[in-house]
Design a protein around this motif. Structure first.
Motif, PDB file in Angstrom:
ATOM      1  N   ARG A 141       0.832  -1.204   0.000  1.00 53.82           N
ATOM      2  CA  ARG A 141       0.000   0.000   0.000  1.00 53.82           C
ATOM      3  C   ARG A 141       0.868   1.256   0.000  1.00 53.82           C
ATOM      4  O   ARG A 141       0.591   2.223  -0.704  1.00 53.82           O
ATOM      5  CB  ARG A 141      -0.918  -0.023   1.227  1.00 53.82           C
ATOM      6  CG  ARG A 141      -1.965   1.102   1.209  1.00 53.82           C
ATOM      7  CD  ARG A 141      -3.017   0.875   2.271  1.00 53.82           C
ATOM      8  NE  ARG A 141      -2.499   1.051   3.614  1.00 53.82           N
ATOM      9  CZ  ARG A 141      -2.485   0.103   4.536  1.00 53.82           C
ATOM     10  NH1 ARG A 141      -2.933  -1.101   4.236  1.00 53.82           N
ATOM     11  NH2 ARG A 141      -2.027   0.336   5.744  1.00 53.82           N
ATOM     12  N   ARG A 151       2.397   1.800  -3.428  1.00 52.90           N
ATOM     13  CA  ARG A 151       1.374   2.376  -4.311  1.00 52.90           C
ATOM     14  C   ARG A 151       1.224   3.878  -4.050  1.00 52.90           C
ATOM     15  O   ARG A 151       1.154   4.687  -4.983  1.00 52.90           O
ATOM     16  CB  ARG A 151       0.024   1.682  -4.084  1.00 52.90           C
ATOM     17  CG  ARG A 151      -0.113   0.338  -4.752  1.00 52.90           C
ATOM     18  CD  ARG A 151      -1.549  -0.162  -4.663  1.00 52.90           C
ATOM     19  NE  ARG A 151      -1.745  -1.415  -5.339  1.00 52.90           N
ATOM     20  CZ  ARG A 151      -1.959  -1.552  -6.639  1.00 52.90           C
ATOM     21  NH1 ARG A 151      -1.999  -0.472  -7.397  1.00 52.90           N
ATOM     22  NH2 ARG A 151      -2.137  -2.738  -7.173  1.00 52.90           N
ATOM     23  N   ASP A 174       1.878   7.135  -6.422  1.00 50.79           N
ATOM     24  CA  ASP A 174       0.847   8.161  -6.603  1.00 50.79           C
ATOM     25  C   ASP A 174       1.393   9.543  -6.266  1.00 50.79           C
ATOM     26  O   ASP A 174       1.071  10.538  -6.934  1.00 50.79           O
ATOM     27  CB  ASP A 174      -0.363   7.862  -5.711  1.00 50.79           C
ATOM     28  CG  ASP A 174      -1.117   6.608  -6.156  1.00 50.79           C
ATOM     29  OD1 ASP A 174      -0.955   6.214  -7.325  1.00 50.79           O
ATOM     30  OD2 ASP A 174      -1.833   6.024  -5.322  1.00 50.79           O
ATOM     31  N   SER A 211      -0.111   3.974 -10.079  1.00 53.17           N
ATOM     32  CA  SER A 211       0.656   2.859  -9.505  1.00 53.17           C
ATOM     33  C   SER A 211       0.524   1.579 -10.317  1.00 53.17           C
ATOM     34  O   SER A 211       1.496   0.824 -10.470  1.00 53.17           O
ATOM     35  CB  SER A 211       0.233   2.626  -8.058  1.00 53.17           C
ATOM     36  OG  SER A 211      -1.149   2.359  -7.959  1.00 53.17           O
ATOM     37  N   ASP A 212      -0.662   1.320 -10.860  1.00 50.26           N
ATOM     38  CA  ASP A 212      -0.848   0.091 -11.627  1.00 50.26           C
ATOM     39  C   ASP A 212       0.066   0.028 -12.840  1.00 50.26           C
ATOM     40  O   ASP A 212       0.441  -1.061 -13.286  1.00 50.26           O
ATOM     41  CB  ASP A 212      -2.303  -0.054 -12.072  1.00 50.26           C
ATOM     42  CG  ASP A 212      -3.212  -0.526 -10.947  1.00 50.26           C
ATOM     43  OD1 ASP A 212      -2.695  -0.785  -9.839  1.00 50.26           O
ATOM     44  OD2 ASP A 212      -4.431  -0.636 -11.168  1.00 50.26           O
TER      45      ASP A 212
END
Length: 703
Positions: free
Chosen positions: A600, A603, A607, A613-614
């Protein structure tokens, strides 16, 4: 800024009826797949004009990167460690260095943004499977080489290789590496024996046993901690050694028939991925695959309906509901009850956000680093107040959300008369929107229950020198399906109180550890010689009561999500970016919150850079997934349709079958014996002590 780096760029490209043989119910082919080309992914980092200028001073995107480009980026990034204003630049440099090494294409536009394109496996029709493996292996070995050069790792290797007295025994890790030349000589003698005598002779030379590594346990032959032995051989793998969250059971496979019981291979069972489409379809945990299996006659309507109802009731019982609904509402829920619970969950979520913000502002006002917001129960302790812990706003939200979904499913099941008319009810449920939603909810409960205690992921599995020449990688994979491994897993994890489940229930909840199924993922995405056609048939081997089979269960042509392609230094920089953001959720680091805190935070760090992030975490490397049922009917047991109480074959039975199926044929090959003779302590040490130029630098004499 180094002028050499400023002149370079980043434009590069380098019980029931048997399940049918289908994607959801059987085994799929692991033949060479055809992959679609990947698409580039754009991002514009959040940088002030001055930061953009500094980035352009670092990297000029008009030339061709030279060798060592990634290393120069990392060296530059380290100059920013103590410069708070340059945190973003440092993270970008480290990220670009990792992607460059992993073969990603990176280019820039006139707006100063970047475009990424992961390599995937689409490098042209002329590329063979072996070419692909070599290319992927080389990209992984870059990170491994950096890790092996770290002073702490070098010290560990040399310490374990040095022969000294430990726990009253003089020895070193190299004493656990068999002499390939001596082994080859013995195998040559056995290959000259009459065929009917070879099996007994091989059993006297190769007798695999399992040893589970636990803290505080030491090797009886060298005195070394078992965990250190496992770690030493793990460093010989193609990719760098990283710790992972969750359950970890480290396994050594040793040859009890040879001096010092040398290591044949290593393995690790880890917590399974929560959502893996290929696996979930294969088991039947997704509505479409469950429908297919049901319609193909794998389950009767009565048995499937009863399993669904039992799982629903068990899941409701595992949630504390006395402060959320009445007993009558639990018995016969309505849509109004479901709506009220959803509102309660939303209110608890809003109150928790406010709580986190207050905590953040309070901590920031103290002037020190902001400490994460913790719950009342952080670990299982004697006298833990689980009822009070269930009143934590996080678990009020989770309880209300979970109960709302379950009661909706129960309302739909009752309306469809699932218990009284199962066949008609299932037909209706599979066809209606509410029915599919209800089925999805209950099937997800099967998945959650199974993954918590009955399924494990094989994250490490393979042979070490010199046994890799004897197809011992197949042996290690098969031995993970032994009863001894199941017993060790139950001993390690059985009877433990689950922190999350206990806070959900408001009382202590003990999870079983009855391992029924193991899965793994191909490293290279183009099939695995270790797992392909890895079958021991009961009809061919005494002691096997069911076929022991590893098989391909699904493919992901578009890749998946993960951080394997990001180095530890990059991950730390991205986590620092996450904490730098002034957001109350940055201080939320709770067990039970959902996604692992590490993932998390990475990610959120991406961001914070302005990167979706993907686009980075989706590595776009295709994967093939493999599975192995440890007991007959394991998949049906994971859906409550079978007890799954049968026993797995023993290590001795599997070892005998492996010798008969593979080893007796392998020892007849002259090239195998010649390769075996070149492997041993020297070859292992050489693989761990290579200089950056590829020359081997062995440590001091261990004697």
């Amino acid at each position: 800024m180094p002028s050499s780096l400023a002149a370079r760029n980043l434009r590069y490209g380098a019980g029931p009826p048997a399940r049918p043989q289908s994607v959801s119910g059987g085994w799929v082919s692991a033949s060479k797949p055809t992959f679609e080309p990947t698409r580039s992914r754009a991002f514009s980092p959040f940088l002030a004009p001055s930061e953009h200028q500094r980035l352009q001073q670092v990297i000029d995107f008009t030339g061709t990167p030279a060798p060592g480009f990634a290393d120069e980026l990392r060296a530059l990034a380290r100059r920013f460690v103590d410069d708070g204003d340059s945190l973003k630049l440092r993270a970008i440099c480290l990220l670009l260095a990792d992607l460059f090494e992993q073969g990603w294409s990176v280019s820039t536009g006139n707006d100063g943004g970047f475009r990424f394109q992961p390599p995937g496996l689409a490098r042209g029709a002329a590329e063979t499977v072996e070419d692909i493996k070599v290319r992927v292996r080389l990209t992984m070995q870059a990170a491994r080489s950096r890790q092996l050069a770290e002073p702490s790792v070098r010290a560990f290797l040399e310490r374990t290789e040095k022969r000294r007295i430990r726990h009253g025994i003089k020895g070193a890790v190299i004493d656990l590496i068999d002499d390939g030349a001596a082994l080859a000589s013995e195998l040559t003698k056995i290959s000259d024996l009459p065929f009917e005598d070879q099996d007994a002779a091989l059993a006297g030379l190769v007798d695999p046993v399992i040893e589970v590594c636990e803290a505080g346990r030491h090797c009886a032959d060298t005195g070394l901690p078992l965990i250190d032995i496992w770690r030493y051989f793990r460093h010989t793998w193609a990719h760098e050694y990283r710790s992972i969250p969750g359950r970890q059971m480290l396994v050594l496979i040793r040859n009890a028939a040879r001096p010092n019981r040398p290591i044949m291979g290593i393995a690790m069972l880890a917590s399974p991925v929560m959502r893996l489409t290929a696996r979930d379809q294969w088991i039947g945990w997704l509505p479409e695959s469950a429908k297919q299996l049901y319609e193909q006659g794998c389950w009767t309507a009565t048995a499937f309906a009863q399993a669904l109802w039992n799982r629903l009731q068990a899941s409701i019982d595992e949630i504390r509901w006395d402060d959320l609904a009445s007993r009558a509402e639990i018995r016969s829920p309505s849509e109004a009850v479901v709506f009220r619970l959803e509102q309660r969950a939303a209110g608890a979520a809003a109150a928790r956000e406010a709580e986190l913000k207050v905590h953040f502002e309070t901590e920031r006002g103290l002037g020190d680093a902001v400490r994460p917001h913790r719950g009342k129960v952080r670990s299982v302790t004697t006298g833990a107040d689980w009822l009070d812990a269930s009143n934590d706003l996080l678990f009020v939200r989770k309880r209300a959300e979970g109960l709302a979904k379950l009661l909706f499913a129960k309302h739909v099941f009752q309306a469809a008369k699932l218990k009284r008319a199962p066949a008609q009810a299932l037909k209706s449920l599979f066809e209606s929107r509410d029915g599919k939603r209800a089925l999805d909810t209950v099937l997800a409960e099967f998945r959650k229950a199974g993954l918590s205690s009955e399924v494990a992921d094989v994250s490490i599995c393979g042979a070490v020198h010199p046994y890799n020449e004897l197809l011992s990688g197949k042996l290690v994979a098969l031995l993970l399906a032994s009863q001894e491994v199941r017993d060790a897993y139950a001993h390690r994890y059985g009877g433990q109180i689950s922190i999350i489940a206990s806070q959900m229930a408001g009382r202590p909840i003990v999870k079983s550890a009855n391992l029924k199924l193991i899965t793994t993922t191909s490293l290279y995405g183009v099939g695995s010689s270790q797992y392909n056609r890895l079958v021991l048939r009961a009809a061919d081997h005494d002691g096997l009561h069911h076929d022991l089979r590893w098989g391909a269960i699904g493919k992901s042509l578009t890749g998946g999500f993960g951080t394997l392609h990001l180095g530890q230094e990059t991950a730390q920089a991205l986590r620092a970016m996450a904490f730098e953001r002034h957001d109350a959720r940055r201080v939320n680091n709770r067990f039970g919150e959902g996604t692992s805190p590490r993932l998390r935070q990475i990610r959120e760090g991406l961001d914070a850079l302005g990167i979706k992030s993907d686009s980075i975490l989706h590595h776009a490397t295709p994967r093939i997934f493999y599975g192995c049922e440890l007991v007959a009917g394991a998949r049906d047991a994971l859906l409550g349709l079978d007890s799954g109480d049968g026993a797995a074959p023993s290590v001795a039975v599997i070892a005998k079958a492996w010798r008969k199926r593979w080893l007796t044929k392998r020892i007849r090959r002259e090239e195998t014996r010649m390769a075996l003779a070149r492997l041993g302590p020297v070859s292992v040490r050489a693989s761990l002590h290579a200089d950056p130029d590829g020359q081997f630098r062995l440590p001091i004499d261990p004697a």
